[in-house]
Design an enzyme around this catalytic site. Structure first.
Site, PDB file in Angstrom:
ATOM      1  N   CYS A 380     -79.339 -46.262  61.941  1.00 56.26           N
ATOM      2  CA  CYS A 380     -78.013 -46.745  62.884  1.00 56.26           C
ATOM      3  C   CYS A 380     -78.249 -48.473  62.919  1.00 56.26           C
ATOM      4  O   CYS A 380     -77.833 -49.045  61.972  1.00 56.26           O
ATOM      5  CB  CYS A 380     -78.177 -46.307  64.373  1.00 56.26           C
ATOM      6  SG  CYS A 380     -76.868 -46.547  65.490  1.00 56.26           S
ATOM      7  N   HIS A 519     -78.068 -40.433  63.140  1.00 56.95           N
ATOM      8  CA  HIS A 519     -79.518 -40.156  63.568  1.00 56.95           C
ATOM      9  C   HIS A 519     -80.139 -39.155  63.054  1.00 56.95           C
ATOM     10  O   HIS A 519     -80.157 -38.110  63.596  1.00 56.95           O
ATOM     11  CB  HIS A 519     -79.363 -40.270  65.323  1.00 56.95           C
ATOM     12  CG  HIS A 519     -79.274 -41.458  65.606  1.00 56.95           C
ATOM     13  ND1 HIS A 519     -80.262 -42.397  66.217  1.00 56.95           N
ATOM     14  CD2 HIS A 519     -77.864 -42.300  65.953  1.00 56.95           C
ATOM     15  CE1 HIS A 519     -79.642 -43.642  66.556  1.00 56.95           C
ATOM     16  NE2 HIS A 519     -78.288 -43.421  66.545  1.00 56.95           N
ATOM     17  N   GLU A 521     -83.054 -38.106  62.775  1.00 57.84           N
ATOM     18  CA  GLU A 521     -84.310 -37.489  63.617  1.00 57.84           C
ATOM     19  C   GLU A 521     -83.668 -36.440  64.638  1.00 57.84           C
ATOM     20  O   GLU A 521     -84.504 -35.422  65.134  1.00 57.84           O
ATOM     21  CB  GLU A 521     -84.926 -38.784  64.195  1.00 57.84           C
ATOM     22  CG  GLU A 521     -84.129 -39.360  65.630  1.00 57.84           C
ATOM     23  CD  GLU A 521     -83.255 -40.374  64.989  1.00 57.84           C
ATOM     24  OE1 GLU A 521     -82.922 -41.104  65.957  1.00 57.84           O
ATOM     25  OE2 GLU A 521     -82.951 -40.578  64.013  1.00 57.84           O
TER      26      GLU A 521
END
Length: 547
Positions: A380, A519, A521
């Site tokens: 990001c 994102h 993750e």
């Protein structure tokens, strides 16, 4: 029709209700049941999207664009069940809905009260998807006795009465403090917590007792007697070396069996715990170690980057290495040479964030990784800083920066390589946003598709050229600088399907240098690491062999 498990907390907060809920969900899955987990938060924010990471930890984003509590990340990581907007609610969202209905006249002139209007709204929320799964696990945020939590406790009390007998049970998580001076575990705080719960009409069926020391049988029997639960429903919860030991530890303690007994499910299917045994083996028996520097702006609180921390662990488990993560404040690099802090690391990760603070330090971290051929993952804002660094130091745009920082300063100081995202395509509609819109829920949120360039590093990592990832941002890299940057070796290797929004950049002739606008993750799990983290840690392993 689902069976409901309500998980409440007592004595103190931060005991691990979210992890206990997630582990129980995993154990029920291991027995062949389908599950869904929900979080009911008493705070008055509509969602945590506008809260500081220091205040509430990370914001976990779902595929359908909900900004939720970080506990939903635990739920996904342990069960693999993708969370939805209907899996998270707050007092703020409940009251907003009730007041909107009142303004429309939905209540036909009645006096609006907590009971029944607010409690009915909460019950309706809990009941969503009742026919979709075998078990619905609902965690109530905060602790019993908190004034803001009372409507939720009253709602689950009513809900259990509305349902058929044996369709709802209550699990209460408490603390057994150890007094070193007397050498005793004290049960009184738990007794008072259960008394408080019973005073509002809820009798726990199962007690989960956190303790730093072993709980003697005598104390478990005492808790069972004074709290009116079965002795085998007093479940010890000890500190663990890793959260991924929780399913095995809770199974050993009898939690899942106690739950099935409370529902009178007999005979119960035997659990298949092979997945969690493999997870535990990988995390406890690594073949080596790598050091990863995370250069961020909220590094004082690890929960601010909880999903990143866990995704790095998952990547390490896949590669059979321990990932030693070091959290470095990006602002340090605005005063000191990054080389003094980053030399010796096997990889560098720059995560997301908002605002200008620390960004120059993140840019220097990206520059160090690029120039010294250290594996780099920018997420990001970390991708945007990598683009700004390349624009300044490769493409000769000396004043390259972000419109976000000019907006904060109220003056034009930068050439906006990164600009405020004014519109984008969501499904079959165009979403428009202005810089001065409300902050809450106005970002590009949720899952969006991206198309990867064939032959690129990132296409190799994913093994495909079509992906879907979760976003949470207001600012976007400007494609008008694409040709300049690509001539200098910064490749735009992933774009939105319409070709307008950059999703991924990577550096040519570099061992591993990737920045992503989304994102990754958020979708990583211990038994299914995200491809980017899996390969990033692999690159770190290869880098460690060169040092």
């Amino acid at each position: 029709m689902a069976r409901y498990i309500f998980i409440t907390g007592g004595v103190v907060s931060s005991l691990g209700k979210g992890l206990a809920s997630a582990a129980l969900g995993a154990l029920l899955q291991a027995r062949g049941y389908s599950v869904r987990l929900r979080k009911l938060d008493p705070y008055l924010n509509v969602d945590p999207g506008t809260m500081s990471p220091f205040e509430h930890g990370e914001v976990f984003v779902t595929d359908d664009g909900a900004e939720t509590d970080l506990d939903l990340g635990h739920y996904e990581r342990f069960t693999g069940v993708a969370a939805r907007q209907t899996d998270s609610i707050s007092s703020g969202r409940v009251y907003t809905t009730v007041l909107e209905k009142e303004r429309r006249g939905d209540y036909l002139g009645k006096t609006i009260q907590v009971i029944p209007h607010v409690t009915n709204e909460i019950k309706d929320f809990i009941n969503i998807g009742d026919d979709e799964v075998d078990f619905m696990l609902c965690e109530i945020g905060g602790t019993v006795g908190d004034i803001e939590g009372l409507p939720f406790f009253e709602s689950i009390r009513q809900f259990s009465q509305d349902k058929e007998r044996n369709q709802c049970i209550f699990m209460h998580l408490t603390l057994l403090p150890y007094l070193k001076a007397s050498g005793e575990l004290k049960t009184k705080p738990t007794q008072h917590s259960v008394k408080e719960l019973r005073s509002i009409g809820i009798a726990p069926d199962i007690l989960v007792c956190r303790s730093e020391t072993e709980i003697p049988e005598k104390e478990r029997a005492k808790l069972a007697l004074f709290c009116n639960v079965r002795p085998d429903s007093v479940i010890p919860a000890y500190d663990l070396k890793t959260i991924y030991d929780a399913p095995l530890a809770y199974h050993e303690a009898g939690m899942d069996q106690a739950v099935l007994d409370a529902f009178n499910i007999s005979p119960a299917p035997q659990p298949d715990l092979s997945t969690w045994k493999d997870v535990s083996d990988r995390i406890h028996h690594p073949d080596g170690e790598v050091k990863v520097a995370v250069v961020g702006k909220y590094t004082q609180l690890e929960d601010a980057y909880k999903s990143i921390s866990e995704a790095l662990t998952h990547g390490g488990m896949f590669n059979r290495v321990k990932v030693r993560t070091e959290w470095i404040d990006a602002e340090i690099f605005e005063r000191e040479d990054p080389a003094a802090h980053l030399t010796g690391y096997d990889a560098i990760l720059v995560p997301g964030g908002f605002g200008e603070r620390g960004t120059e330090g993140k840019i220097k971290a990206a520059q160090f990784a690029r120039e010294h051929k250290v594996p780099y993952l920018g997420i990001c804002l970390g991708m945007q800083m990598a683009v700004i660094e390349a624009a300044r130091n490769l493409a000769g745009i000396d004043t390259a920066g972000s419109e976000e920082f000019d907006h904060e300063a109220g003056a034009k100081r930068f050439e906006p390589v990164v600009y405020h995202l004014k519109e984008w395509v969501e499904g079959n509609r165009t979403v428009e946003r202005a810089v001065n819109d409300d902050k809450g829920g106005t970002m590009r949120l949720g899952a969006y598709n991206a198309t990867l360039v064939e032959g690129s590093k990132v296409a190799e990592v994913y093994g495909t050229t079509a992906i879907s990832e979760r976003h949470r941002h207001r600012y976007e890299v400007d494609t008008k600088y694409r040709d300049q940057l690509e001539k200098q070796g910064l490749i735009f290797s992933g774009m939105s399907p319409d070709g307008k929004l950059p999703e991924i950049v990577e550096v040519k002739d570099h061992p591993w240098y990737i920045g992503v606008q989304y994102h990754p993750e958020l979708k990583s799990k211990p038994f299914a690491p995200h491809p980017l983290f899996r390969d990033f840690v692999k690159a770190a392993v290869e880098q460690s062999r060169l040092v």
